[in-house]
Design a protein around this motif. Structure first.
Motif, short mmCIF file in Angstrom:
data_model
loop_
_atom_site.label_atom_id
_atom_site.label_comp_id
_atom_site.label_asym_id
_atom_site.label_seq_id
_atom_site.Cartn_x
_atom_site.Cartn_y
_atom_site.Cartn_z
N VAL A 190 11.51 -6.49 -4.60
CA VAL A 190 10.89 -5.22 -4.24
C VAL A 190 11.10 -4.23 -5.39
CG1 VAL A 190 10.88 -3.28 -2.62
CG2 VAL A 190 11.24 -5.61 -1.78
N ASN A 191 10.01 -3.62 -5.87
CA ASN A 191 10.07 -2.58 -6.92
C ASN A 191 9.77 -1.23 -6.28
OD1 ASN A 191 8.57 -4.62 -9.56
ND2 ASN A 191 10.58 -4.65 -8.69
N TYR A 192 10.80 -0.37 -6.22
CA TYR A 192 10.67 0.97 -5.61
C TYR A 192 10.54 1.99 -6.73
CZ TYR A 192 11.62 4.87 -2.42
OH TYR A 192 11.53 6.01 -1.67
N SER A 193 9.44 2.74 -6.73
CA SER A 193 9.20 3.74 -7.79
C SER A 193 10.15 4.94 -7.61
CB SER A 193 7.76 4.22 -7.74
OG SER A 193 7.55 5.25 -8.70
N LEU A 194 10.73 5.33 -8.75
CA LEU A 194 11.65 6.48 -8.73
C LEU A 194 10.99 7.76 -9.21
CD1 LEU A 194 14.91 4.82 -10.15
CD2 LEU A 194 14.37 5.36 -7.76
N GLN A 195 9.68 7.78 -9.34
CA GLN A 195 9.01 8.99 -9.83
C GLN A 195 9.24 10.18 -8.89
OE1 GLN A 195 4.88 8.05 -10.48
NE2 GLN A 195 5.28 7.03 -12.45
N GLU A 196 9.09 9.92 -7.59
CA GLU A 196 9.32 11.00 -6.63
C GLU A 196 10.78 11.46 -6.66
OE1 GLU A 196 8.57 13.84 -3.70
OE2 GLU A 196 7.21 12.70 -5.00
N GLN A 232 0.81 -1.22 0.00
CA GLN A 232 0.00 0.00 0.00
C GLN A 232 0.85 1.28 0.00
OE1 GLN A 232 -2.65 -0.32 3.36
NE2 GLN A 232 -3.77 -2.09 2.51
N ASN A 233 2.15 1.16 0.25
CA ASN A 233 3.06 2.32 0.21
C ASN A 233 3.13 2.84 -1.23
OD1 ASN A 233 5.19 4.17 0.31
ND2 ASN A 233 6.38 2.91 1.76
N THR A 234 2.86 4.14 -1.40
CA THR A 234 2.81 4.72 -2.76
C THR A 234 4.17 4.70 -3.46
OG1 THR A 234 3.15 6.93 -1.83
CG2 THR A 234 0.88 6.22 -2.17
N LYS A 235 5.23 4.61 -2.68
CA LYS A 235 6.55 4.61 -3.29
C LYS A 235 6.94 3.25 -3.84
CE LYS A 235 8.43 8.41 -0.54
NZ LYS A 235 9.53 8.84 0.36
N LEU A 236 6.16 2.19 -3.42
CA LEU A 236 6.45 0.84 -3.88
C LEU A 236 5.57 0.50 -5.07
CD1 LEU A 236 6.87 -1.10 -0.51
CD2 LEU A 236 8.66 -0.34 -2.09
N ALA A 237 6.21 -0.02 -6.13
CA ALA A 237 5.44 -0.46 -7.31
C ALA A 237 5.03 -1.91 -7.21
CB ALA A 237 6.29 -0.25 -8.57
N GLY A 238 5.55 -2.61 -6.20
CA GLY A 238 5.19 -4.01 -6.01
C GLY A 238 6.21 -4.72 -5.16
N VAL A 239 5.67 -5.70 -4.32
CA VAL A 239 6.52 -6.55 -3.50
C VAL A 239 6.07 -7.98 -3.70
CG1 VAL A 239 7.39 -7.06 -1.19
CG2 VAL A 239 6.78 -4.71 -1.80
N ARG A 240 6.99 -8.86 -4.01
CA ARG A 240 6.59 -10.23 -4.33
C ARG A 240 7.71 -11.20 -3.94
NH1 ARG A 240 7.63 -7.21 -8.57
NH2 ARG A 240 5.43 -6.67 -8.81
N ILE A 241 7.26 -12.49 -3.82
CA ILE A 241 8.22 -13.59 -3.64
C ILE A 241 8.00 -14.54 -4.81
CG2 ILE A 241 8.94 -15.52 -2.15
CD1 ILE A 241 7.83 -13.97 0.24
#
Length: 508
Positions: free
Chosen positions: A160-166, A77-86
């Motif tokens: 972990v996919n961390y969005s770099l838009q910010e 739910q964190n807006t900075k994360l584009a997705g977390v998966r195993i």
């Protein structure tokens, strides 16, 4: 036209260098700022990855898989994360913060990162822009053997996919701030430098150019009035000093020119008058000399009146020579040049001068260079010059002395000259008088006319030659006459004769 101005070129060059330097500095700061933002995003992602790993490990160790799914969904739910998966090492997604991904295949870019053995990478995803991908293996520890057995060393990979838009937004804001700051600084410096250059350089130089144009037009009354002590101020002061000296020199030249013109006009008038008077005197003198000679013939040699008549004839002869000098100086005879051997001319002239009563007590020495080239001169006039110089040397040694006559071939300024030097061992000429001896009517002799050396100077000059004098007080004087060697007549097709033309014998 603009770039022809020195001030404009200096301003443009200075601003360009400043802009280049500030731009390099800004670029380096911008790169450092971007690196710091990327590192901050990487640190945040790595911290989040470790936190998620510990939480999932605690839940899976007690076999609570539902907590693992809830943790992933909550973190997602964190807006900075584009997705977390195993995902499984084979590429199948086992758990995900996005429920629709479970059971599907992993993104090819993320899976390729795993296959290459890398822990992180930056990729562009559709609809999400740039993302920072970080992966960490979940190892099959002993507590995990209950559910997963002990055959596989890795039971899954946490992705972990961390969005770099910010991050990119902040980087763009920092870039825009740096660019605007750079432009503002460059504009401020450009305006400041331009004002300084125009006030302290261009304006004074423009004034200096305008004043120099006035000086070029002949106005030497202009002055700059320097207002500072810097380089430009010193340049203005030097300009004022130069113009003032030019003005003084101009006034002195005008005054000297006026004096010379006045003197030349007076000399011309005196010369014309002297020539006229001399011409009128010459005929009566000839008559007087003839009459006295007739009277003398009536007297016996023992008659006491004979001595008086001889003295009268001597004075008439002296007056006749003076009249001849005046006539020659006032209206000189044009030269009639021919080729002549100067050594032969010197020997004949010395023979004529030896008849003078003062020469017998003087030792004569001839030092003549052999094989001198002939000179193209009027033999009579050059003989008159040489005779006059020899007699002057004799008169300078009333108590006897050494008369040395030298001839030689010399080169100067690429031309050949035949030079004759006549030296005596008399008392010499004082320095104050030396510069005036060629001036007409200047003489130190009681019975001289002051025209002898002036006539010599004029005759030598007529032959494109030079006459010079050096003297040491108490040790003697040397007169040097230089005549061009092998000088051709005016006709370029004229052939020089092989044998020099002999010079006529004539006593002045």
């Amino acid at each position: 036209m603009v770039f022809k101005s020195l001030t404009t070129r200096v301003i443009i060059l200075t601003i360009s260098l400043l802009a280049f330097g500030i731009s390099i500095y800004t670029y380096l700061n911008l790169k450092r700022e971007q690196t710091q933002l990327i590192n901050a995003a990487r640190e945040s992602t790595e911290l989040l990855l470790n936190t998620i790993e510990r939480s999932i490990y605690s839940s899976m160790r007690i076999g609570n898989t539902e907590d693992t799914r809830a943790i992933l969904e909550m973190v997602g739910q964190n807006t900075k994360l584009a997705g977390v998966r195993i995902f499984h090492p084979h590429g199948t997604i086992l758990k995900s913060s996005i429920p629709g991904e479970v059971g599907g295949l992993l993104n090819p870019a993320d899976y390729q990162l795993f296959l290459q053995g890398k822990n992180e990478g930056v990729f562009t995803q559709d609809g999400r822009g740039e993302v920072l991908v970080m992966q960490k293996p979940i190892y099959n520890d002993e507590p995990c053997h209950i559910c997963h057995g002990n055959k596989s060393r890795i039971i899954g990979i946490l992705d972990v996919n961390y969005s770099l838009q910010e991050t990119r937004r902040r980087m763009w804001e920092a870039t825009r701030l740096f660019i605007l700051s750079t432009v503002a600084i460059v504009c401020f410096l450009a305006i400041t430098i331009s004002l300084v250059m125009f006030k302290f350089v261009k304006k004074p130089l423009t004034r200096l150019t305008e004043k120099m144009a006035l000086v070029e037009q002949g106005d030497l009354s202009v002055r700059m009035q320097p207002f500072g002590k810097d380089e430009v101020g010193r340049l203005m002061a030097s300009f004022d000093s130069m113009v003032e000296r030019l003005d003084n020199a101009k006034r002195e030249l005008e005054q000297l020119h006026f004096q010379q013109m006045e003197r030349a006009d007076r000399l011309a008038s005196v010369g014309e008058m002297a020539a006229g008077i001399a011409h009128e005197i010459k005929n009566p003198l000839t008559g007087i000399a003839a009459a006295i000679t007739i009277i003398k013939d009536d007297f016996t040699p023992t008659d006491p009146r004979t001595e008086i008549v001889n003295e009268v004839l001597e004075q008439v002869k002296r007056l006749d020579k003076t009249v001849n000098d005046l006539l020659f100086f006032g209206k000189p005879t044009p030269p009639e040049p021919t080729y002549a051997d100067l050594n032969a001319l010197l020997k004949k002239t010395l023979m004529f001068a030896s008849q003078h009563r003062g020469v017998k007590s003087i030792e004569k020495r001839l030092e003549l260079q052999e094989d001198l080239p002939p000179v193209y001169v009027d033999g009579k006039q050059i003989q008159q010059v040489l005779l006059n110089l020899i007699l002057n040397a004799v008169q300078a040694m009333p108590a006897g002395g050494l008369l040395t006559i030298t001839s030689q071939l010399a080169e100067q300024d690429g031309k050949r000259w035949v030079r004759v030097s006549i030296a005596d061992t008399g008392q010499g000429i004082p320095p104050l008088i030396l510069g005036k001896i060629f001036t007409p009517f200047f003489t130190t002799k009681a019975q001289g006319t002051g025209l002898g050396l002036a006539i010599c100077h004029k005759l030598v000059t007529q032959h494109q030659g030079t006459i010079a004098v050096t003297s040491e007080d108490g040790r003697g004087t040397v007169f040097t006459v230089s005549l061009p060697a092998d000088q051709l007549p005016g006709d370029p097709d004229h052939d020089r004769p092989t044998d020099p033309i002999p010079v006529e014998k004539e006593h002045l």
